[in-house]
Design a protein around this motif. Structure first.
Motif: not given
Length: 105
Positions: A16-18, A23-25, A30-32, A95-96
């Motif tokens: 990721s570049n950010k 990222y929105p929760v 979805q990524i997790l 985790s988030i």
């Protein structure tokens, strides 16, 4: 966040570049979810690599030429290094709330 195949490890790794917190929760979830599927495949990858090491060790036991033995040992060392890196990624359990995903390379 994108996932790219790491040729050396044989698995997809996040990039990721950010910042994770940008990222929105819902996207983090979805990524997790995707990471957990990838992470779940790591033990199978490790097991396959351990079989390769076993084959190389059998070859090493029978090898009589010194230079060939050295090459086999180098292959074993490289595979062992890959296994070590895979275990590091396997222990990456974000985790988030965790702002350090993905870990830096």
């Amino acid at each position: 966040m994108q996932f790219f195949l790491n040729q050396r490890l044989g698995i997809l790794l996040p990039h990721s570049n950010k910042k994770w917190s940008d990222y929105p929760v819902t996207e983090q979830e979805q990524i997790l979810e995707r990471w957990e599927r990838i992470r779940g495949s790591i033990p199978d990858r490790i097991q396959a690599l351990e079989k390769e090491i076993n084959i190389l060790q059998s070859r090493l036991e029978e090898e009589e030429e010194f230079l060939s033995s050295c090459r086999i040992n180098e292959e074993i060392s490289e595979i062992a290094s890959i296994i070590n890196d895979l275990w590091i990624w396997f222990r990456t359990s974000p985790s988030i709330e965790n702002p350090s995903f993905p870990p830096s390379d």
